[in-house]
Scaffold this motif. Structure first.
Motif, PDB file in Angstrom:
ATOM      1  N   LYS A 227       0.891  -1.497   0.008  1.00 42.71           N
ATOM      2  CA  LYS A 227       0.104  -0.155  -0.103  1.00 42.71           C
ATOM      3  C   LYS A 227       0.770   1.175  -0.107  1.00 42.71           C
ATOM      4  O   LYS A 227       0.536   2.360  -0.702  1.00 42.71           O
ATOM      5  N   GLN A 228       1.861   1.289   0.824  1.00 41.94           N
ATOM      6  CA  GLN A 228       2.650   2.559   1.040  1.00 41.94           C
ATOM      7  C   GLN A 228       4.051   2.661   0.424  1.00 41.94           C
ATOM      8  O   GLN A 228       4.316   3.723   0.050  1.00 41.94           O
ATOM      9  N   ALA A 229       4.681   1.558   0.085  1.00 39.70           N
ATOM     10  CA  ALA A 229       5.848   1.505  -0.788  1.00 39.70           C
ATOM     11  C   ALA A 229       6.120   0.537  -1.580  1.00 39.70           C
ATOM     12  O   ALA A 229       7.048  -0.168  -1.519  1.00 39.70           O
ATOM     13  N   PRO A 230       5.120   0.182  -2.656  1.00 38.91           N
ATOM     14  CA  PRO A 230       5.237  -0.851  -3.404  1.00 38.91           C
ATOM     15  C   PRO A 230       6.473  -0.744  -4.348  1.00 38.91           C
ATOM     16  O   PRO A 230       6.894  -2.057  -4.920  1.00 38.91           O
ATOM     17  N   GLN A 231       7.166   0.215  -4.573  1.00 40.33           N
ATOM     18  CA  GLN A 231       8.412   0.232  -5.499  1.00 40.33           C
ATOM     19  C   GLN A 231       9.460  -0.631  -4.656  1.00 40.33           C
ATOM     20  O   GLN A 231      10.436  -1.206  -5.223  1.00 40.33           O
TER      21      GLN A 231
ATOM     22  N   TRP B 147       9.545  -3.401  -3.604  1.00 40.37           N
ATOM     23  CA  TRP B 147       9.546  -4.971  -4.244  1.00 40.37           C
ATOM     24  C   TRP B 147      10.425  -4.923  -5.494  1.00 40.37           C
ATOM     25  O   TRP B 147      10.966  -6.170  -5.756  1.00 40.37           O
ATOM     26  N   TYR B 148      10.797  -3.738  -6.017  1.00 38.77           N
ATOM     27  CA  TYR B 148      11.486  -4.048  -7.290  1.00 38.77           C
ATOM     28  C   TYR B 148      13.087  -3.951  -6.624  1.00 38.77           C
ATOM     29  O   TYR B 148      14.086  -4.450  -7.298  1.00 38.77           O
ATOM     30  N   TYR B 149      13.344  -3.535  -5.525  1.00 36.12           N
ATOM     31  CA  TYR B 149      14.700  -3.524  -4.939  1.00 36.12           C
ATOM     32  C   TYR B 149      14.835  -5.039  -4.544  1.00 36.12           C
ATOM     33  O   TYR B 149      16.041  -5.394  -4.717  1.00 36.12           O
ATOM     34  N   THR B 150      14.031  -5.794  -4.199  1.00 30.60           N
ATOM     35  CA  THR B 150      14.234  -7.069  -3.603  1.00 30.60           C
ATOM     36  C   THR B 150      14.164  -8.213  -4.687  1.00 30.60           C
ATOM     37  O   THR B 150      14.524  -9.556  -4.629  1.00 30.60           O
ATOM     38  N   ASN B 151      13.569  -7.835  -6.060  1.00 30.62           N
ATOM     39  CA  ASN B 151      13.243  -8.917  -6.970  1.00 30.62           C
ATOM     40  C   ASN B 151      14.543  -9.160  -7.885  1.00 30.62           C
ATOM     41  O   ASN B 151      15.173  -8.236  -8.529  1.00 30.62           O
ATOM     42  N   ILE B 152      14.943 -10.160  -7.928  1.00 32.82           N
ATOM     43  CA  ILE B 152      16.166 -10.642  -8.878  1.00 32.82           C
ATOM     44  C   ILE B 152      15.706 -12.003  -9.548  1.00 32.82           C
ATOM     45  O   ILE B 152      15.445 -12.798  -9.171  1.00 32.82           O
ATOM     46  N   SER B 153      15.588 -11.597 -11.039  1.00 28.41           N
ATOM     47  CA  SER B 153      15.256 -12.693 -11.882  1.00 28.41           C
ATOM     48  C   SER B 153      13.974 -13.447 -11.360  1.00 28.41           C
ATOM     49  O   SER B 153      13.828 -14.436 -11.325  1.00 28.41           O
ATOM     50  N   GLY B 154      12.923 -12.675 -10.952  1.00 26.75           N
ATOM     51  CA  GLY B 154      11.678 -13.180 -10.751  1.00 26.75           C
ATOM     52  C   GLY B 154      11.616 -13.792  -9.369  1.00 26.75           C
ATOM     53  O   GLY B 154      10.631 -14.165  -8.826  1.00 26.75           O
TER      54      GLY B 154
ATOM     55  N   ASN C  65      12.072  -2.142 -19.142  1.00 30.78           N
ATOM     56  CA  ASN C  65      10.574  -2.525 -19.647  1.00 30.78           C
ATOM     57  C   ASN C  65      10.295  -3.777 -19.429  1.00 30.78           C
ATOM     58  O   ASN C  65       9.110  -4.095 -19.240  1.00 30.78           O
ATOM     59  N   GLU C  66      11.167  -4.663 -19.428  1.00 35.24           N
ATOM     60  CA  GLU C  66      11.040  -6.133 -19.085  1.00 35.24           C
ATOM     61  C   GLU C  66      10.650  -6.376 -17.364  1.00 35.24           C
ATOM     62  O   GLU C  66       9.824  -7.022 -17.236  1.00 35.24           O
ATOM     63  N   THR C  67      11.311  -5.580 -16.668  1.00 34.35           N
ATOM     64  CA  THR C  67      11.192  -5.462 -15.088  1.00 34.35           C
ATOM     65  C   THR C  67       9.775  -5.052 -14.832  1.00 34.35           C
ATOM     66  O   THR C  67       9.256  -5.661 -14.058  1.00 34.35           O
ATOM     67  N   TYR C  68       9.378  -3.897 -15.544  1.00 31.53           N
ATOM     68  CA  TYR C  68       8.086  -3.166 -15.211  1.00 31.53           C
ATOM     69  C   TYR C  68       6.947  -4.366 -15.709  1.00 31.53           C
ATOM     70  O   TYR C  68       6.062  -4.433 -14.808  1.00 31.53           O
ATOM     71  N   SER C  69       7.007  -4.843 -16.917  1.00 33.58           N
ATOM     72  CA  SER C  69       6.006  -5.955 -17.221  1.00 33.58           C
ATOM     73  C   SER C  69       6.108  -6.811 -16.515  1.00 33.58           C
ATOM     74  O   SER C  69       4.944  -7.436 -16.020  1.00 33.58           O
ATOM     75  N   SER C  70       7.166  -7.513 -16.202  1.00 29.36           N
ATOM     76  CA  SER C  70       7.072  -8.754 -15.258  1.00 29.36           C
ATOM     77  C   SER C  70       6.425  -8.600 -13.724  1.00 29.36           C
ATOM     78  O   SER C  70       5.549  -9.196 -13.170  1.00 29.36           O
ATOM     79  N   MET C  71       6.663  -7.222 -13.363  1.00 27.10           N
ATOM     80  CA  MET C  71       6.334  -7.076 -11.901  1.00 27.10           C
ATOM     81  C   MET C  71       4.785  -6.629 -12.084  1.00 27.10           C
ATOM     82  O   MET C  71       3.804  -6.589 -11.024  1.00 27.10           O
ATOM     83  N   LYS C  72       3.979  -6.077 -13.148  1.00 30.28           N
ATOM     84  CA  LYS C  72       2.777  -5.866 -13.508  1.00 30.28           C
ATOM     85  C   LYS C  72       2.028  -7.016 -13.364  1.00 30.28           C
ATOM     86  O   LYS C  72       0.755  -6.690 -13.336  1.00 30.28           O
ATOM     87  N   ARG C  73       2.435  -8.107 -13.852  1.00 28.30           N
ATOM     88  CA  ARG C  73       1.699  -9.272 -13.708  1.00 28.30           C
ATOM     89  C   ARG C  73       1.342  -9.899 -12.778  1.00 28.30           C
ATOM     90  O   ARG C  73       2.156  -9.781 -11.580  1.00 28.30           O
TER      91      ARG C  73
END
Length: 527
Positions: A147-151, A153-160, A519-527
């Motif tokens: 809710k407050q800091a969804p970005q 999860w980009y920090y901790t995502n490595i190759s899915g 673009n790949e990272t953004y697309s994968s996290m949107k799914r």
């Protein structure tokens, strides 16, 4: 700004000065903070669970062995912590890398940024922490981050795969402040604080007639240099943004070229202090009346009770001086905005060995969940013990009136030695980076009111620009290229048309690859 610690990132230097109930922590508790936190280390937790031992690498700070915070953690959560040794902020990243390279991998560790996390994960040093496990054992943290800091999860995502728990960063929701010397404006015949690029241009021209530069900025900063001017043209170099359905970098957009054109015009007209190239002595020049505008001030600039605040520094040179916050300038299309870091800060990661020790992994997640979402668990590590480390400013108002540190703990070094970190810095030990609602309740109201004033934050789509897989290979060179090229265009050493060559170089030196990954990272996290 270097890799951040979750520390307030506007200006460092303008003032010469971050649910599972555990061992009696209840999200529904109606007790006051004093009723729970004022008991010191508290009675040992009554539990039949075995005492688990953790090697817990803390947030950098000069914490001392057997500190108040250390003992509180052990008592509160029925755990044993290996001795904690002080690590200064400037040494943290290097010492952490050396320690991990030597095979000494902590069970729980504070990681500064996604780049380091990626490096450690690629070396096989970190445990994967599936999101469904976080949702099960740290449900409030998962829900509040979503809710407050969804970005984060980009920090901790490595190759899915997920390799950490992001922290909350309270002041990242606010842009840095613009501050004018209003006494100089009046001296130049300007009665109103300028609000648009055109009004600023007129004010700069008037200030030049009285021998005052309009502004300066930190030209050495890849993110902070003239950030509000770029915001007036609808872009924020070097942030990633979605434009026409595609992720692109602000540094190479036509809007950035447009802003550079205005800055070059101002520089040629003599409105910008040439020393912006070094970023040195800006406060000194502002306080002595040599420049009239700073675009990266902080929320304590007007705090007259703080002897080191900007207003008091200015008045040491001129008792009649006056300064004022100002709105971020509007550009030709009515746009405005300032650099902000977003509401995710850093990362807590777990050593690879915890993959084979699910009990410890689950316990660590439960502890983080309590420290970040249970006010009564968070308060003792964020402020300490009532009566010893802190008290109410107004006992009748309690929390609503604000908290204050008491002697000798008005000294942040003494707080750190106790295992407590002033929450105004944004970071606390052992993972007690509470969610935004809790921190906001306790934050200094004067500073908070000023943070909210003229707040139009612009933050990176990913929170941090260098989270992409190939960032370690390309980002440093690209940032250097951007900083140097922008400066040369502004001072007229290169024509504005050279921006097109810069875009070509950016793409050739890895910008195109990073854009593909973005673009790949953004697309994968949107799914």
């Amino acid at each position: 700004m270097k890799k951040r610690l979750g520390i307030g990132r506007g200006i460092v230097g303008l003032t010469l000065t971050a649910m599972v109930a555990l061992a009696g922590c209840s999200a529904g508790s109606t007790k006051s903070p004093a009723a729970t936190a004022g008991t010191g280390t508290g009675a040992p937790a009554q539990t039949a669970e075995p005492v688990l031992e953790f090697n817990w690498m803390n947030v950098p700070g000069m914490i001392q062995e057997n500190s108040y915070g250390h003992k509180w953690m052990e008592s509160k959560f029925n755990i044993k912590l290996k001795p904690v040794y002080p690590i200064a902020s400037g040494d943290f990243a290097q010492k952490q890398q050396v320690q991990l390279a030597a095979g000494d991998v902590p069970d729980v560790m504070f990681v500064l940024d996604p780049g380091n996390l990626n490096k450690y994960a690629s070396q096989g040093l970190l445990a994967e922490i599936p999101l469904d496990m976080i949702a099960k054992y740290a449900p409030r943290t998962k829900a509040n981050l979503d809710k407050q800091a969804p970005q984060g999860w980009y920090y901790t995502n490595i190759s899915g795969k997920n390799f950490g728990v992001p922290t909350f960063y309270f002041t990242g929701q606010f842009n840095t402040k613009q501050v004018w010397r209003t006494d100089l404006l009046k001296k130049a015949g300007i009665d109103q604080v300028p609000k648009t690029i055109d009004e600023i241009t007129q004010a700069f021209a008037a200030l030049k007639k009285i021998g005052v530069y309009g502004m300066s900025s930190n030209g050495q900063s890849y993110y902070n240099a003239f950030h509000s001017t770029f915001g007036a043209y609808g872009v924020m170099p070097t942030q990633w943004l979605v434009k026409d359905g595609k992720v692109v970098n602000g540094a190479v957009q036509p809007e950035a070229k447009e802003a550079l054109g205005k800055l070059a015009e101002w520089y040629k007209a003599g409105y910008i202090d040439p020393d912006f190239l070094t970023g040195k002595d800006i406060v000194a020049k502002f306080s002595t009346g040599k420049i009239a505008l700073i675009d990266f001030a902080d929320a304590a600039s007007l705090d007259e009770s703080n002897p080191n605040s900007l207003i008091n520094v200015v008045r040491k040179n001129d008792p009649s001086a006056a300064i004022s916050y100002a709105p971020l300038p509007e550009g030709p299309r009515g746009q405005s905005g300032g650099w902000a870091w977003g509401t995710a800060g850093n990362i807590w990661a777990f050593g690879k060995q915890l993959e084979k020790d699910p009990e410890k992994m689950q316990k660590a997640l439960q502890i983080l969940d309590a420290l970040q979402n249970d006010e009564q668990a968070w308060l003792p590590l964020a402020w300490g013990e009532k009566g010893k480390h802190w008290d109410y400013k107004d006992p009748a108002k309690e929390v609503a009136g604000g908290l204050k540190h008491v002697e000798p703990y008005v000294d942040n070094a003494k707080l750190q030695a106790e295992g407590i970190v002033d929450i105004s810095t944004g970071t606390t030990f052992w993972g007690a980076q509470a969610n935004l609602d809790i921190v906001g309740k306790y934050y200094n109201q004067f500073a908070l009111d000023n943070y909210k004033l003229y707040n139009k934050p612009v933050w990176d789509l990913f929170g941090k620009s260098d989270i992409l897989p190939s960032s370690g290979k390309y980002w440093g060179d690209l940032v250097k290229l951007k900083t140097e090229t922008y400066a040369r265009i502004i001072i007229g050493e290169q024509p504005l048309s050279s921006f097109d060559d810069f875009v070509k170089q950016w793409n050739e030196r890895g910008g195109s690859q990073l854009e593909k990954e973005a673009n790949e990272t953004y697309s994968s996290m949107k799914r």
